[in-house]
Enzyme design. Structure first.
Site, PDB file in Angstrom:
ATOM      1  N   TYR A  18     -54.573  32.680 -46.266  1.00 58.38           N
ATOM      2  CA  TYR A  18     -53.657  31.569 -46.505  1.00 58.38           C
ATOM      3  C   TYR A  18     -54.369  30.227 -46.675  1.00 58.38           C
ATOM      4  O   TYR A  18     -53.719  29.208 -46.908  1.00 58.38           O
ATOM      5  CB  TYR A  18     -52.671  31.437 -45.335  1.00 58.38           C
ATOM      6  CG  TYR A  18     -51.775  32.642 -45.157  1.00 58.38           C
ATOM      7  CD1 TYR A  18     -50.748  32.911 -46.054  1.00 58.38           C
ATOM      8  CD2 TYR A  18     -51.956  33.503 -44.080  1.00 58.38           C
ATOM      9  CE1 TYR A  18     -49.925  34.007 -45.896  1.00 58.38           C
ATOM     10  CE2 TYR A  18     -51.126  34.602 -43.907  1.00 58.38           C
ATOM     11  CZ  TYR A  18     -50.118  34.854 -44.812  1.00 58.38           C
ATOM     12  OH  TYR A  18     -49.298  35.947 -44.643  1.00 58.38           O
ATOM     13  N   HIS A  23     -48.640  26.240 -49.122  1.00 56.62           N
ATOM     14  CA  HIS A  23     -47.912  26.134 -47.855  1.00 56.62           C
ATOM     15  C   HIS A  23     -48.817  25.620 -46.724  1.00 56.62           C
ATOM     16  O   HIS A  23     -48.317  25.252 -45.663  1.00 56.62           O
ATOM     17  CB  HIS A  23     -47.358  27.518 -47.487  1.00 56.62           C
ATOM     18  CG  HIS A  23     -45.955  27.495 -46.953  1.00 56.62           C
ATOM     19  ND1 HIS A  23     -45.073  26.443 -47.120  1.00 56.62           N
ATOM     20  CD2 HIS A  23     -45.266  28.421 -46.227  1.00 56.62           C
ATOM     21  CE1 HIS A  23     -43.914  26.728 -46.548  1.00 56.62           C
ATOM     22  NE2 HIS A  23     -44.009  27.907 -45.993  1.00 56.62           N
ATOM     23  N   TYR A  68     -47.794  31.122 -37.137  1.00 50.39           N
ATOM     24  CA  TYR A  68     -47.222  31.286 -38.471  1.00 50.39           C
ATOM     25  C   TYR A  68     -46.100  30.270 -38.646  1.00 50.39           C
ATOM     26  O   TYR A  68     -45.485  29.801 -37.683  1.00 50.39           O
ATOM     27  CB  TYR A  68     -46.765  32.712 -38.774  1.00 50.39           C
ATOM     28  CG  TYR A  68     -47.948  33.652 -38.931  1.00 50.39           C
ATOM     29  CD1 TYR A  68     -48.617  33.767 -40.136  1.00 50.39           C
ATOM     30  CD2 TYR A  68     -48.409  34.387 -37.840  1.00 50.39           C
ATOM     31  CE1 TYR A  68     -49.725  34.601 -40.274  1.00 50.39           C
ATOM     32  CE2 TYR A  68     -49.508  35.220 -37.961  1.00 50.39           C
ATOM     33  CZ  TYR A  68     -50.158  35.320 -39.180  1.00 50.39           C
ATOM     34  OH  TYR A  68     -51.254  36.130 -39.299  1.00 50.39           O
ATOM     35  N   ASN A  70     -42.984  30.047 -39.599  1.00 47.21           N
ATOM     36  CA  ASN A  70     -41.607  30.164 -39.140  1.00 47.21           C
ATOM     37  C   ASN A  70     -41.429  29.951 -37.642  1.00 47.21           C
ATOM     38  O   ASN A  70     -40.300  29.844 -37.165  1.00 47.21           O
ATOM     39  CB  ASN A  70     -41.030  31.531 -39.519  1.00 47.21           C
ATOM     40  CG  ASN A  70     -40.938  31.715 -41.020  1.00 47.21           C
ATOM     41  OD1 ASN A  70     -41.260  30.816 -41.790  1.00 47.21           O
ATOM     42  ND2 ASN A  70     -40.496  32.877 -41.439  1.00 47.21           N
ATOM     43  N   ASP A  95     -45.853  20.665 -46.601  1.00 49.08           N
ATOM     44  CA  ASP A  95     -45.636  20.743 -48.049  1.00 49.08           C
ATOM     45  C   ASP A  95     -44.157  20.524 -48.364  1.00 49.08           C
ATOM     46  O   ASP A  95     -43.285  20.784 -47.531  1.00 49.08           O
ATOM     47  CB  ASP A  95     -46.090  22.103 -48.573  1.00 49.08           C
ATOM     48  CG  ASP A  95     -45.314  23.252 -47.931  1.00 49.08           C
ATOM     49  OD1 ASP A  95     -45.431  23.430 -46.702  1.00 49.08           O
ATOM     50  OD2 ASP A  95     -44.582  23.961 -48.652  1.00 49.08           O
ATOM     51  N   ASN A 116     -38.967  26.293 -43.517  1.00 52.80           N
ATOM     52  CA  ASN A 116     -38.829  27.081 -42.291  1.00 52.80           C
ATOM     53  C   ASN A 116     -39.624  26.525 -41.116  1.00 52.80           C
ATOM     54  O   ASN A 116     -39.216  26.677 -39.961  1.00 52.80           O
ATOM     55  CB  ASN A 116     -39.224  28.534 -42.550  1.00 52.80           C
ATOM     56  CG  ASN A 116     -38.200  29.265 -43.399  1.00 52.80           C
ATOM     57  OD1 ASN A 116     -37.030  28.923 -43.384  1.00 52.80           O
ATOM     58  ND2 ASN A 116     -38.647  30.254 -44.146  1.00 52.80           N
TER      59      ASN A 116
END
Length: 196
Positions: A18, A23, A68, A70, A95, A116
């Site tokens: 990632y 993101h 993470y 969320n 973002d 989220n």
């Protein structure tokens, strides 16, 4: 004094896969701020990688939640509680697909706007009253037939070389905005940065 502590939280997802995705703009901003002051974000506490330092005579904490996206609120709530930092001294960097790539917008409060990570923070803090720095990544392009890359795939895709170059150009403004937030508050920060 405890009331002069600030938490600067960059949102993203942990893991090399990632690292340079859209993101993870929040993580990248926090990394750049730390690098510009010679700090290392290498301590792990309450599900977050963090460091602390002094900025404008004030104690600040930089954190990258490792939960993470969320579940970002779990880590951020723990840091605020443990270090006794009021929500008005929290700035979340993330973002935003509704802003043009490279656009930076500061807001004092508001809903999740479909993000989220912000939704999780609102849920865990029980309030929308915290400052955010939104960093524009734009939306995926639509092809002539009206289709295109789904938003969830777009935000989790790596930035192009042009996007990275644009992001690098904006880093000085991002650092300036963070320093303004700590020194003079979110209203001054919005007035000076959002007009650019």
């Amino acid at each position: 004094m405890a009331d002069r502590r600030f938490l600067l939280a960059g949102l993203g997802n942990p893991g090399r896969e990632y690292h340079l995705t859209r993101h993870n703009i929040g993580f990248l901003c926090i990394d750049h701020l730390a690098d510009s002051h010679g700090w290392r974000i290498d301590s792990l506490k309450m599900q977050g990688l963090y460091c602390q330092g002094r900025l404008a005579g004030t104690q600040i904490f930089l954190v990258k939640p490792q939960t993470y996206m969320n579940r970002s609120g779990e880590c951020i709530r723990s840091f605020l509680d443990y270090f006794k930092i009021p929500p008005e001294h929290l700035l979340v960097l993330h973002d935003d697909i509704d802003l043009a790539p490279g656009r930076i917008k500061l807001v004092a409060r508001g809903g999740a706007g479909g993000h989220n990570g912000i939704r999780s923070i609102i849920r865990h803090l029980g309030t929308q009253e915290f400052a955010r720095m939104k960093i524009g990544i734009g939306r995926p392009q639509v092809n002539p037939k009206g289709g295109g890359q789904p938003v969830d795939q777009f935000v989790l895709s790596r930035m192009s070389d042009d996007e990275r170059a644009l992001f690098d150009q904006r880093q000085s403004v991002i650092v300036e905005a963070i320093e303004l937030f700590v020194r003079e508050g979110i209203d001054t920060c919005m007035n000076r940065i959002n007009r650019r």
